[in-house]
Enzyme design. Structure first.
Site, mmCIF file in Angstrom:
data_model
loop_
_atom_site.group_PDB
_atom_site.id
_atom_site.type_symbol
_atom_site.label_atom_id
_atom_site.label_comp_id
_atom_site.label_asym_id
_atom_site.label_seq_id
_atom_site.Cartn_x
_atom_site.Cartn_y
_atom_site.Cartn_z
ATOM 1 N N HIS A 137 2.845 -2.220 1.588
ATOM 2 C CA HIS A 137 1.769 -2.014 0.584
ATOM 3 C C HIS A 137 2.244 -2.821 -0.678
ATOM 4 O O HIS A 137 3.201 -3.258 -1.090
ATOM 5 C CB HIS A 137 2.061 -0.581 0.083
ATOM 6 C CG HIS A 137 3.106 0.004 -0.696
ATOM 7 N ND1 HIS A 137 2.954 -0.176 -1.958
ATOM 8 C CD2 HIS A 137 4.265 0.422 -0.321
ATOM 9 C CE1 HIS A 137 4.261 0.359 -2.758
ATOM 10 N NE2 HIS A 137 4.940 0.441 -1.502
ATOM 11 N N ASP A 156 9.403 -2.740 -5.240
ATOM 12 C CA ASP A 156 8.514 -1.626 -4.665
ATOM 13 C C ASP A 156 6.990 -2.140 -5.281
ATOM 14 O O ASP A 156 6.562 -1.405 -6.182
ATOM 15 C CB ASP A 156 8.931 -0.243 -5.192
ATOM 16 C CG ASP A 156 8.241 0.752 -4.564
ATOM 17 O OD1 ASP A 156 8.335 1.930 -4.904
ATOM 18 O OD2 ASP A 156 7.558 0.433 -3.352
ATOM 19 N N GLU A 188 -0.917 3.350 -1.699
ATOM 20 C CA GLU A 188 0.205 3.966 -1.002
ATOM 21 C C GLU A 188 1.100 4.889 -2.087
ATOM 22 O O GLU A 188 1.405 6.131 -1.624
ATOM 23 C CB GLU A 188 1.115 2.975 -0.619
ATOM 24 C CG GLU A 188 2.222 3.304 0.171
ATOM 25 C CD GLU A 188 3.724 3.738 -0.707
ATOM 26 O OE1 GLU A 188 4.331 4.213 0.078
ATOM 27 O OE2 GLU A 188 3.676 3.527 -1.846
ATOM 28 N N GLU A 189 1.052 4.372 -3.249
ATOM 29 C CA GLU A 189 1.728 5.287 -4.193
ATOM 30 C C GLU A 189 0.888 6.711 -4.631
ATOM 31 O O GLU A 189 1.371 7.625 -5.281
ATOM 32 C CB GLU A 189 2.016 4.765 -5.347
ATOM 33 C CG GLU A 189 2.782 3.395 -5.337
ATOM 34 C CD GLU A 189 4.283 3.657 -5.141
ATOM 35 O OE1 GLU A 189 5.127 2.623 -4.824
ATOM 36 O OE2 GLU A 189 4.802 4.974 -4.852
ATOM 37 N N ASP A 216 8.898 -2.005 3.214
ATOM 38 C CA ASP A 216 8.546 -1.332 1.914
ATOM 39 C C ASP A 216 10.220 -1.229 1.244
ATOM 40 O O ASP A 216 11.095 -0.666 1.792
ATOM 41 C CB ASP A 216 8.200 0.181 2.000
ATOM 42 C CG ASP A 216 7.511 0.763 0.790
ATOM 43 O OD1 ASP A 216 7.133 1.825 0.749
ATOM 44 O OD2 ASP A 216 8.140 0.044 -0.160
ATOM 45 N N HIS A 299 10.369 2.580 -9.564
ATOM 46 C CA HIS A 299 9.589 3.053 -10.398
ATOM 47 C C HIS A 299 9.725 3.048 -11.784
ATOM 48 O O HIS A 299 9.164 3.870 -12.792
ATOM 49 C CB HIS A 299 9.184 4.505 -9.627
ATOM 50 C CG HIS A 299 8.489 4.589 -8.583
ATOM 51 N ND1 HIS A 299 7.833 5.841 -8.097
ATOM 52 C CD2 HIS A 299 8.044 3.464 -7.712
ATOM 53 C CE1 HIS A 299 7.049 5.558 -6.722
ATOM 54 N NE2 HIS A 299 7.177 4.149 -6.638
HETATM 55 ZN ZN LIG Z 1 6.873 1.392 -1.945
#
Ligand SMILES: [Zn+2]
Length: 332
Positions: A137, A156, A188-189, A216, A299
């Site tokens: 992603h 990520d 994706e998120e 990922d 994140h």
């Molecule tokens: Zn990811």
């Protein structure tokens, strides 16, 4: 990656497609010694850290800032931000001469259409209709992105996206019996939205997918022990994972692959397993494995190139291209 703790393994076991396991099994020549002049050695050697670094640099950066700044975002709900990354991928695949297209779908948080990018290296043998996918992603997320619009997401998942782009560069120099699809997903998120739409479409079209390798977060290895995980939601996916392990060990790639018992639907591979296709998640060392060395900047705006172990990422991509080259079978 989106974390969700539900024991789903049982459900997926019954979805496995009979027959794919035997298809994959024909490639797992675990014991065969390395043959002198094995073409896969030269193929895997072509994977470059510098290429991975360049892609991650661009993807984590904000337009117009200094080179490799970490002020960028690829948040799927922010149209201009994510479309810049989509365009980067599309142009790169086009430059390699791959059959490239944008794959539209709808995402609730963004007006209009969102896009995945699909690039195809067509197989040379019409008798071999099977398809192998390499995916990741492209989108990113960080706490506070709604206001800050900063989500560099180097690990990520610019790391996995760079892996797909570099695999495309290396593999597109060869001819294979079977087709290889390189796919960059978005959304994706927000719950695997892009890959769900894509996998459902391929299923509707009757695509004969024999394996999906989804990367990922392949960039963090602070203890440099080379541990990475292959998460397999069902038996066929487990067999696919075994092929990756065989290749990793056979070519001495200084990696330690682990297959955790659990395979929660954390990433886009789950969209394919849900459709009955064998699909694995290739990811750095999470808490599911025996040890844990997971990116602490996950994140956050701190997820930047500085914390990426490029040598580790390169070796994972080498194992992947070596495995896919076997499954797609080099054409004479
Ligand atoms: Zn990811």
């Amino acid at each position: 990656m989106k974390r969700l703790f539900v024991s789903v393994t049982i459900v997926f076991l019954f979805c496995g497609v009979l027959g794919t396991a035997s298809f994959i099994a024909q490639f797992s020549t675990a014991t065969a010694a390395l043959q002198p002049g094995d073409p896969l050695v030269a193929l895997m050697e072509q994977v470059q850290e510098e290429q991975l670094r360049e892609h991650i640099c661009y993807l984590q950066s904000a337009e117009g800032g200094e080179a490799c700044n970490a002020q960028g975002s690829r948040w799927s709900c922010d149209g201009p931000a994510i479309d810049r990354a989509v365009e980067y991928g599309r142009q790169y695949f086009e430059k390699l001469g791959l059959r490239t297209k944008l794959d539209p779908y709808s995402l609730a948080c963004r007006p209009g259409l969102s896009y995945n990018v699909e690039a195809i290296l067509p197989g040379a043998d019409p008798q071999s209709p099977e398809i192998v996918l390499i995916t990741a992603h492209l989108d990113s997320f960080s706490q506070g992105v709604r206001t800050s619009r900063v989500a560099p997401g180097a690990d990520d998942n610019a790391s996995g996206s760079a892996g797909v782009l570099e695999a495309a560069r290396v593999l597109s120099q060869y001819k294979f019996k079977r087709s290889i699809y390189f796919v960059l997903f978005t959304g994706e998120e927000q719950g695997l939205v892009g890959s769900r739409a894509y996998a459902a479409r391929l299923k509707r079209e009757g695509a004969n997918i024999v394996g999906v390798f989804n990367m990922d977060m392949i960039g963090y290895d602070s203890d440099d022990n080379g541990v990475f995980e292959i998460q397999a939601p069902d038996e066929d996916s487990y067999q696919l994972g075994q092929l990756l392990i065989t290749t990793t060990n056979r070519y001495g790639l200084k990696l330690t692959p682990e297959v955790p018992d659990q395979a929660p639907p954390w990433s886009d591979h789950a969209s394919f397993a849900r459709q009955g296709y064998p699909a694995v998640l290739i990811i750095e060392d999470t808490e599911l494995g025996e040890s844990e060395d997971f990116n602490p900047y996950y994140h956050t705006t701190g997820d930047t190139l500085q914390a990426i172990n490029l040598s580790y990422a390169r070796r994972i991509v080498q194992a992947l291209v070596g495995t896919v080259a076997q499954l797609a079978e080099l054409a004479q």
